[in-house]
Design an enzyme around this catalytic site. Sequence first.
Site, PDB file in Angstrom:
ATOM      1  N   TYR A   1       0.773  -1.268   0.155  1.00  0.00           N
ATOM      2  CA  TYR A   1       0.077   0.067  -0.029  1.00  0.00           C
ATOM      3  C   TYR A   1       0.771   1.274  -0.063  1.00  0.00           C
ATOM      4  CZ  TYR A   1      -4.684  -2.245   0.748  1.00  0.00           C
ATOM      5  OH  TYR A   1      -5.689  -2.939   0.606  1.00  0.00           O
TER       6      TYR A   1
ATOM      7  N   LYS B   1       3.653 -15.725   2.698  1.00  0.00           N
ATOM      8  CA  LYS B   1       3.936 -16.315   1.406  1.00  0.00           C
ATOM      9  C   LYS B   1       5.645 -16.631   1.314  1.00  0.00           C
ATOM     10  CE  LYS B   1       2.754 -18.134  -2.527  1.00  0.00           C
ATOM     11  NZ  LYS B   1       1.755 -19.392  -2.655  1.00  0.00           N
TER      12      LYS B   1
ATOM     13  N   ASP C   1      -2.436 -18.660   0.526  1.00  0.00           N
ATOM     14  CA  ASP C   1      -3.269 -19.234  -0.409  1.00  0.00           C
ATOM     15  C   ASP C   1      -4.047 -20.578   0.305  1.00  0.00           C
ATOM     16  OD1 ASP C   1      -0.841 -20.658  -0.019  1.00  0.00           O
ATOM     17  OD2 ASP C   1      -0.800 -21.192  -2.345  1.00  0.00           O
TER      18      ASP C   1
ATOM     19  N   ASP D   1      -5.889  -7.426   3.969  1.00  0.00           N
ATOM     20  CA  ASP D   1      -7.025  -6.834   3.493  1.00  0.00           C
ATOM     21  C   ASP D   1      -7.848  -7.878   2.849  1.00  0.00           C
ATOM     22  OD1 ASP D   1      -8.571  -4.779   2.210  1.00  0.00           O
ATOM     23  OD2 ASP D   1      -7.635  -5.320   0.079  1.00  0.00           O
TER      24      ASP D   1
ATOM     25  N   ASP E   1     -11.688  -9.673   4.547  1.00  0.00           N
ATOM     26  CA  ASP E   1     -13.057  -9.732   3.965  1.00  0.00           C
ATOM     27  C   ASP E   1     -13.374 -11.097   3.682  1.00  0.00           C
ATOM     28  OD1 ASP E   1     -13.224  -7.056   3.195  1.00  0.00           O
ATOM     29  OD2 ASP E   1     -13.564  -7.148   1.216  1.00  0.00           O
TER      30      ASP E   1
HETATM   31  C1  IPM Z   1     -10.286  -1.669   3.836  1.00  0.00           C
HETATM   32  C2  IPM Z   1     -10.487  -1.246   2.399  1.00  0.00           C
HETATM   33  C3  IPM Z   1      -9.522  -0.233   2.233  1.00  0.00           C
HETATM   34  C4  IPM Z   1      -8.268  -1.024   2.117  1.00  0.00           C
HETATM   35  C5  IPM Z   1      -9.503   0.513   0.864  1.00  0.00           C
HETATM   36  C6  IPM Z   1     -11.089   1.195   0.678  1.00  0.00           C
HETATM   37  C7  IPM Z   1      -8.571   1.392   0.493  1.00  0.00           C
HETATM   38  O1  IPM Z   1     -10.883  -2.333   1.486  1.00  0.00           O
HETATM   39  O2  IPM Z   1     -10.280  -1.043   4.650  1.00  0.00           O
HETATM   40  O3  IPM Z   1     -10.234  -3.080   3.931  1.00  0.00           O
HETATM   41  O4  IPM Z   1      -7.758  -1.720   1.013  1.00  0.00           O
HETATM   42  O5  IPM Z   1      -7.455  -1.129   3.079  1.00  0.00           O
HETATM   43 MG    MG Z   2     -10.712  -3.962   2.174  1.00  0.00          MG
END
Ligand code: IPM
Ligand code: MG
Length: 368
Positions: free
Chosen positions: A146, A196, A228, A252, A256
């Site tokens: 990032y 990884k 993975d 990230d 999710d």
């Molecule tokens: C998160 C989001 C952010 C990230 C984006 C919106 C920049 O996906 O907070 O997980 O990738 O960190």
């Molecule tokens: Mg995210």
Amino acid sequence: MAVPKGLVAVLAGDGIGPEVMAATREVCTAVEKAYGFQLEWKEGLVGGAAIDARAKALPDETVDLCRSAQAVLFGSVGGPKWESLPPNEQPERAALLPLRKIFGLYANLRPAVLYPELVGCSPLRPDRVAGGFDVLVVRELTGGLYFGKPKETVKTAQGERAVDSMVYETHEIERVTQVAFRAAAGRKKRVTLVDKANVLETSLLWRKVVKGIAAQHPAITLDFIYVDNAAMQLVREPGRFDVLLCENLFGDIISDEAAAVAGSLGMLPSASLGQGSFGLYEPAGGSAPDIAGKGIANPLAQILSVALMLEISFSSPEAARAIREAVAGVIRDGWRTADIVAPGEKSVGTRDIAKEIARRIASGRGKG
Ligand code: IPM
Ligand code: MG
């Protein structure tokens, strides 16, 4: 115990952010009364709302407000209205990434909890998630791909060349690893490093540094998993994990996925922390523009973010517990917003469920 005092910067943002924040504030009021807090809540503009009013997703005045606060309670940002802006100016990127960097918020805590009563909400087969689960993703938030340099696109004879750099230094790994181990100490005492290491140099450094930190925490078990494989195991048997420690991009993605298998994004809070007690607290779900303004969004992620905030930034574990118990209580008693309602059942609105939580806290009935 000292009465928590101080300023909370409230950045509601876009989409469902404002309505969820308004409902959450009712819970805050009940907690303040019940526990005698003296918190000041001050609102600031962020995201698309700030672009519309100030031509900037993160105006200077908002940064100043956050600087003067003990904690930031963040809603959600983004929506179709701002999607045609250049990527660097879009609310998500132009508000969240600078906030993380400016305030040195290097550790991101993302609990993914599936309540036993909501096993039916998980996309996984019930036998894979029987009894629910409780996984904590600890994500490094200010390094890796990032922010690593070089980060650029340059013209070449054949076209263009783009580069993002995954860079980590020892101290960046150490500090977030300490957060993960401290969190594990209050949980099932297991940290799994997601990496990884069969390919990446940075992963080799992560393993080395994390092993060193593990030696300081003999009560915690450390193991390793390739990213993975972690992605696969999370959909097979999420309950096998306790704390998943991840570099920025892996975290990230993995967070999710953990959130998805936990059923509803509307239930999951998060904390972004740096040195000291300052933190930014936000729901894991996005601004959900499709349901914004309808009063049906699930406010539990925002309400549970307040619990994290009171616990971490205001050292008030009892108030945090009361909120969590009230939330678990309403779930147990069948209160369901549209995102977690079973087919044929009746759902309640954003305000209804928040008011019920506030009522339980006010009457000392956190336990439901
Ligand atoms: C998160 C989001 C952010 C990230 C984006 C919106 C920049 O996906 O907070 O997980 O990738 O960190
Ligand atoms: Mg995210």
